[in-house]
Design a protein around this motif. Structure first.
Motif, PDB file in Angstrom:
ATOM      1  N   LEU A  53     -10.215  -1.440  -1.614  1.00  0.00           N
ATOM      2  CA  LEU A  53     -11.679  -0.817  -1.920  1.00  0.00           C
ATOM      3  C   LEU A  53     -12.683  -1.762  -2.090  1.00  0.00           C
ATOM      4  CD1 LEU A  53     -10.165   1.813  -4.864  1.00  0.00           C
ATOM      5  CD2 LEU A  53     -10.879   2.165  -2.224  1.00  0.00           C
ATOM      6  N   GLU A 107       0.753  -1.294   0.035  1.00  0.00           N
ATOM      7  CA  GLU A 107       0.031  -0.029   0.157  1.00  0.00           C
ATOM      8  C   GLU A 107       0.771   1.066  -0.166  1.00  0.00           C
ATOM      9  OE1 GLU A 107      -2.957  -0.418  -0.534  1.00  0.00           O
ATOM     10  OE2 GLU A 107      -3.321  -2.458   0.167  1.00  0.00           O
ATOM     11  N   GLU A 166      -5.365   2.960  -1.554  1.00  0.00           N
ATOM     12  CA  GLU A 166      -6.477   2.974  -2.594  1.00  0.00           C
ATOM     13  C   GLU A 166      -6.171   1.978  -3.740  1.00  0.00           C
ATOM     14  OE1 GLU A 166      -5.047   6.745  -4.741  1.00  0.00           O
ATOM     15  OE2 GLU A 166      -4.757   7.786  -2.672  1.00  0.00           O
ATOM     16  N   THR A 167      -5.572   0.679  -3.310  1.00  0.00           N
ATOM     17  CA  THR A 167      -5.559  -0.368  -4.125  1.00  0.00           C
ATOM     18  C   THR A 167      -7.181  -1.082  -4.326  1.00  0.00           C
ATOM     19  OG1 THR A 167      -5.238  -1.692  -2.344  1.00  0.00           O
ATOM     20  CG2 THR A 167      -3.536  -0.980  -3.320  1.00  0.00           C
TER      21      THR A 167
END
Ligand SMILES: [Zn+2]
Length: 272
Positions: A253, A59, A248-249
């Motif tokens: 999500l 991340e 934000e991967t």
């Protein structure tokens, strides 16, 4: 003197004129504000719940983490070992028992990091167990409602650590923790890097004390399970500014993080 790009110089001049201060005065004020921002601030990347749910890809990189501090703990992409950040260096304790220094481009799915600035220091003597250590550290905490960073150094008569081994992709942390390596060391000098988090943070942090160990020779390390020591130097920092950076991967999500993870995490993180 520092080199400032022309565009920034122009913007600074305009801002200084607007605020009726000199350019040097403005730069000093901006720097002061930036430094203050980092004092007593703790940055956390991702949540403990995401880790429990199996979100443990990269991340953030180690290099990006170090922009937010020089002291902390976490794990590596693919749950490949335990992370110890001490004096701006990032160590990776592997399940094999080896410890290496992590490269700037190494990935981390979860980490907690601060710029360590102790508010209080002291000595702790005759530590007989993990719960004893917790009780002694409690004496230095004025509140249960903020975060703390703790740094203990000295010679440990006994240390028990665990290092998580990389599981098959998608395996939950509770399952992964079962394939951990455990190490017992005697008469070893080193540092405990610790974060204390309030109970109310258990939905996104590891509530209570969370310590990672690194020996002075940087050859041994891991997540602390048990401890004995005659005398340790002790430093503590109050952390009242908590910054949570959410990944934000795609994996993050799309993960289902709605369930109560506190109990599952307790089982995985607090094997002592
Ligand atoms: Zn840990």
């Amino acid at each position: 003197m520092i080199d400032i790009p022309l565009s920034l110089k122009v913007a600074l001049e305009e801002e200084a004129k607007k605020n009726n201060v000199t350019r040097d005065g403005l730069i000093s004020a901006i720097l002061a504000e930036h430094v203050n921002l980092n004092v007593h601030t703790v940055f956390q990347v991702s949540t403990s719940g995401a880790l429990v749910a199996g979100v443990y890809d990269q991340e953030v990189t180690v290099g990006a983490l170090l922009e937010h501090g020089d002291f902390g703990l976490g794990t590596f992409a693919g749950l490949d070992g335990e992370m110890v950040v001490l004096d701006g260096r990032v160590y990776q304790a592997h399940g094999s028992g080896k410890v290496t220094e992590a490269r700037a481009d190494a990935g981390a799915p979860f980490a907690v990091i601060t710029r360590f600035t102790p508010d209080m220091s002291g000595t702790i003597t005759d530590v007989t167990s993990f719960s004893d250590l917790e009780a002694r550290c409690d004496g230095f905490r004025a509140s249960d409602n903020i975060f703390y960073a703790l740094r203990l150094h000295g010679r440990f008569s006994y240390i028990k650590t665990r290092v998580v081994n990389p599981p098959e992709p998608g395996v939950a942390l509770t399952e992964a923790a079962k394939s951990q390596s455990e190490f017992e060391l005697e008469n070893i000098a080193g540092t405990l890097v610790g974060i204390w988090s309030p109970v109310f943070s258990s939905q996104f942090s590891v509530a209570g004390y969370h310590f990672h160990f690194i020996s002075d020779d940087h050859e041994h390390g891991g997540h602390l399970l048990d401890v004995k020591a005659d005398s340790l130097s002790f430093q503590i920092e109050n952390l009242n500014d908590f910054r949570l950076v959410l990944p934000e991967t795609e994996t993050y999500l799309k993960a289902n993080l709605d369930r109560d993870i506190a109990a599952e995490l307790n089982a995985a993180e607090r094997g002592h």
